[in-house]
Scaffold this motif. Structure first.
Motif, PDB file in Angstrom:
ATOM      1  N   ALA A   6     -36.780   1.302  15.164  1.00 49.02           N
ATOM      2  CA  ALA A   6     -37.566   0.525  16.131  1.00 49.02           C
ATOM      3  C   ALA A   6     -38.830   1.273  16.540  1.00 49.02           C
ATOM      4  O   ALA A   6     -39.914   0.684  16.629  1.00 49.02           O
ATOM      5  CB  ALA A   6     -36.711   0.206  17.352  1.00 49.02           C
ATOM      6  N   THR A   7     -38.704   2.556  16.773  1.00 52.71           N
ATOM      7  CA  THR A   7     -39.862   3.368  17.150  1.00 52.71           C
ATOM      8  C   THR A   7     -40.882   3.399  16.021  1.00 52.71           C
ATOM      9  O   THR A   7     -42.087   3.220  16.243  1.00 52.71           O
ATOM     10  CB  THR A   7     -39.412   4.801  17.523  1.00 52.71           C
ATOM     11  N   ASN A   8     -40.415   3.630  14.799  1.00 54.66           N
ATOM     12  CA  ASN A   8     -41.317   3.663  13.642  1.00 54.66           C
ATOM     13  C   ASN A   8     -42.021   2.324  13.448  1.00 54.66           C
ATOM     14  O   ASN A   8     -43.216   2.282  13.156  1.00 54.66           O
ATOM     15  CB  ASN A   8     -40.549   4.051  12.377  1.00 54.66           C
ATOM     16  N   LEU A   9     -41.294   1.240  13.615  1.00 54.49           N
ATOM     17  CA  LEU A   9     -41.881  -0.090  13.452  1.00 54.49           C
ATOM     18  C   LEU A   9     -42.930  -0.357  14.526  1.00 54.49           C
ATOM     19  O   LEU A   9     -44.029  -0.822  14.232  1.00 54.49           O
ATOM     20  CB  LEU A   9     -40.790  -1.157  13.486  1.00 54.49           C
ATOM     21  N   ALA A  10     -42.611  -0.045  15.774  1.00 55.76           N
ATOM     22  CA  ALA A  10     -43.536  -0.300  16.879  1.00 55.76           C
ATOM     23  C   ALA A  10     -44.834   0.499  16.728  1.00 55.76           C
ATOM     24  O   ALA A  10     -45.894   0.040  17.156  1.00 55.76           O
ATOM     25  CB  ALA A  10     -42.863   0.026  18.207  1.00 55.76           C
ATOM     26  N   LYS A  11     -44.747   1.655  16.106  1.00 60.15           N
ATOM     27  CA  LYS A  11     -45.953   2.476  15.897  1.00 60.15           C
ATOM     28  C   LYS A  11     -46.919   1.832  14.924  1.00 60.15           C
ATOM     29  O   LYS A  11     -48.130   1.942  15.078  1.00 60.15           O
ATOM     30  CB  LYS A  11     -45.566   3.858  15.362  1.00 60.15           C
ATOM     31  N   VAL A  12     -46.403   1.187  13.897  1.00 57.15           N
ATOM     32  CA  VAL A  12     -47.274   0.658  12.846  1.00 57.15           C
ATOM     33  C   VAL A  12     -47.562  -0.838  12.967  1.00 57.15           C
ATOM     34  O   VAL A  12     -48.469  -1.337  12.317  1.00 57.15           O
ATOM     35  CB  VAL A  12     -46.741   0.987  11.429  1.00 57.15           C
ATOM     36  N   VAL A  13     -46.796  -1.536  13.790  1.00 55.64           N
ATOM     37  CA  VAL A  13     -47.047  -2.958  14.032  1.00 55.64           C
ATOM     38  C   VAL A  13     -47.141  -3.153  15.551  1.00 55.64           C
ATOM     39  O   VAL A  13     -46.174  -3.577  16.195  1.00 55.64           O
ATOM     40  CB  VAL A  13     -45.939  -3.857  13.419  1.00 55.64           C
ATOM     41  N   PRO A  14     -48.283  -2.814  16.122  1.00 54.87           N
ATOM     42  CA  PRO A  14     -48.441  -2.900  17.579  1.00 54.87           C
ATOM     43  C   PRO A  14     -48.226  -4.323  18.092  1.00 54.87           C
ATOM     44  O   PRO A  14     -48.592  -5.294  17.449  1.00 54.87           O
ATOM     45  CB  PRO A  14     -49.890  -2.461  17.817  1.00 54.87           C
ATOM     46  N   GLY A  15     -47.590  -4.413  19.262  1.00 54.60           N
ATOM     47  CA  GLY A  15     -47.393  -5.700  19.912  1.00 54.60           C
ATOM     48  C   GLY A  15     -46.175  -6.473  19.452  1.00 54.60           C
ATOM     49  O   GLY A  15     -45.874  -7.530  20.004  1.00 54.60           O
ATOM     50  N   ILE A  16     -45.458  -5.974  18.462  1.00 53.70           N
ATOM     51  CA  ILE A  16     -44.279  -6.697  17.965  1.00 53.70           C
ATOM     52  C   ILE A  16     -43.088  -6.437  18.890  1.00 53.70           C
ATOM     53  O   ILE A  16     -42.915  -5.332  19.380  1.00 53.70           O
ATOM     54  CB  ILE A  16     -43.958  -6.298  16.495  1.00 53.70           C
ATOM     55  N   GLU A  17     -42.311  -7.459  19.147  1.00 53.61           N
ATOM     56  CA  GLU A  17     -41.068  -7.295  19.903  1.00 53.61           C
ATOM     57  C   GLU A  17     -39.992  -6.861  18.918  1.00 53.61           C
ATOM     58  O   GLU A  17     -39.869  -7.421  17.830  1.00 53.61           O
ATOM     59  CB  GLU A  17     -40.668  -8.609  20.560  1.00 53.61           C
ATOM     60  N   VAL A  18     -39.219  -5.855  19.289  1.00 55.28           N
ATOM     61  CA  VAL A  18     -38.189  -5.331  18.409  1.00 55.28           C
ATOM     62  C   VAL A  18     -36.835  -5.371  19.108  1.00 55.28           C
ATOM     63  O   VAL A  18     -36.707  -4.929  20.250  1.00 55.28           O
ATOM     64  CB  VAL A  18     -38.494  -3.870  17.983  1.00 55.28           C
ATOM     65  N   GLN A  19     -35.853  -5.915  18.423  1.00 56.43           N
ATOM     66  CA  GLN A  19     -34.472  -5.886  18.868  1.00 56.43           C
ATOM     67  C   GLN A  19     -33.649  -5.265  17.752  1.00 56.43           C
ATOM     68  O   GLN A  19     -34.010  -5.394  16.578  1.00 56.43           O
ATOM     69  CB  GLN A  19     -33.957  -7.292  19.174  1.00 56.43           C
ATOM     70  N   ALA A  20     -32.552  -4.617  18.097  1.00 57.91           N
ATOM     71  CA  ALA A  20     -31.755  -3.944  17.078  1.00 57.91           C
ATOM     72  C   ALA A  20     -30.271  -4.115  17.370  1.00 57.91           C
ATOM     73  O   ALA A  20     -29.844  -4.043  18.528  1.00 57.91           O
ATOM     74  CB  ALA A  20     -32.118  -2.465  17.016  1.00 57.91           C
ATOM     75  N   TYR A  21     -29.495  -4.319  16.299  1.00 57.87           N
ATOM     76  CA  TYR A  21     -28.070  -4.592  16.432  1.00 57.87           C
ATOM     77  C   TYR A  21     -27.265  -3.847  15.373  1.00 57.87           C
ATOM     78  O   TYR A  21     -27.727  -3.648  14.250  1.00 57.87           O
ATOM     79  CB  TYR A  21     -27.801  -6.093  16.303  1.00 57.87           C
ATOM     80  N   PHE A  22     -26.050  -3.512  15.760  1.00 58.35           N
ATOM     81  CA  PHE A  22     -25.076  -2.901  14.856  1.00 58.35           C
ATOM     82  C   PHE A  22     -23.896  -3.848  14.772  1.00 58.35           C
ATOM     83  O   PHE A  22     -23.339  -4.273  15.788  1.00 58.35           O
ATOM     84  CB  PHE A  22     -24.625  -1.545  15.404  1.00 58.35           C
ATOM     85  N   ALA A  23     -23.520  -4.207  13.547  1.00 55.79           N
ATOM     86  CA  ALA A  23     -22.379  -5.096  13.342  1.00 55.79           C
ATOM     87  C   ALA A  23     -21.211  -4.291  12.795  1.00 55.79           C
ATOM     88  O   ALA A  23     -21.363  -3.498  11.867  1.00 55.79           O
ATOM     89  CB  ALA A  23     -22.743  -6.209  12.356  1.00 55.79           C
ATOM     90  N   ASP A  24     -20.049  -4.465  13.425  1.00 50.14           N
ATOM     91  CA  ASP A  24     -18.836  -3.885  12.854  1.00 50.14           C
ATOM     92  C   ASP A  24     -17.851  -5.024  12.626  1.00 50.14           C
ATOM     93  O   ASP A  24     -18.215  -6.194  12.740  1.00 50.14           O
ATOM     94  CB  ASP A  24     -18.269  -2.741  13.710  1.00 50.14           C
TER      95      ASP A  24
END
Length: 155
Positions: A120-138
């Motif tokens: 998420a951090t890496n993505l936000a650095k290179v695509v400014p203004g994008i909303e990021v959500q993250a999930y782990f599925a088990d």
């Protein structure tokens, strides 16, 4: 060519509710599809690759990250995407499966939480203004990763 199936797909362009970066492991497909409906994601651009969000967190090759970033940028350009959903899952072969964590599901989940935050951090650095959500599925559910506010939405 010979027509083998008739359908009536919509011709109109659509707005993507989210670009989904996830693994192509089909074991979690049904649960995640139902979950997406719950969070009101009906039109999505799916980016399915081995390891899912791993390519943004700890890619084996730099080109893996660049490929996925270009897919996200294309989703934004063509379908007005404003949100990216990053997904990792239990027993993922790209991480060596659960066996890669000595069969310890808690250690695996903690590792993937760190990976999701990094992605998420890496993505936000290179695509400014994008909303990021993250999930782990088990195999028992879907868990939301706690992301730093700056990584969730940069403005």
């Amino acid at each position: 060519m010979r027509k083998v199936f008739h359908c009536a797909s919509p011709r109109e362009k659509y707005h993507s509710d989210a670009a989904i970066v996830g693994c192509f492991d089909n074991r979690f497909e049904l649960a995640f599809r139902k979950f997406l409906q719950r969070i009101l994601v009906f039109n999505s651009d799916s980016i399915k690759i081995a390891g899912g969000a791993k390519c943004l967190a700890s890619p084996e090759h730099k080109t893996d990250r660049e490929f996925v970033l270009e897919q996200i940028r294309t989703s934004i350009r063509l379908h007005g995407t404003k949100r990216v959903i990053l997904v990792l899952h239990s027993d993922c072969g790209a991480y060596g499966g659960l066996a890669g964590f000595g069969g310890n599901a808690r250690a695996e989940a903690e590792h993937h939480h760190v990976e999701l935050r990094r992605a998420a951090t890496n993505l936000a650095k290179v695509v400014p203004g994008i909303e990021v959500q993250a999930y782990f599925a088990d195999f028992e559910g879907i868990w939301e990763a706690e992301l730093a506010l700056a990584a969730r939405r940069t403005t």
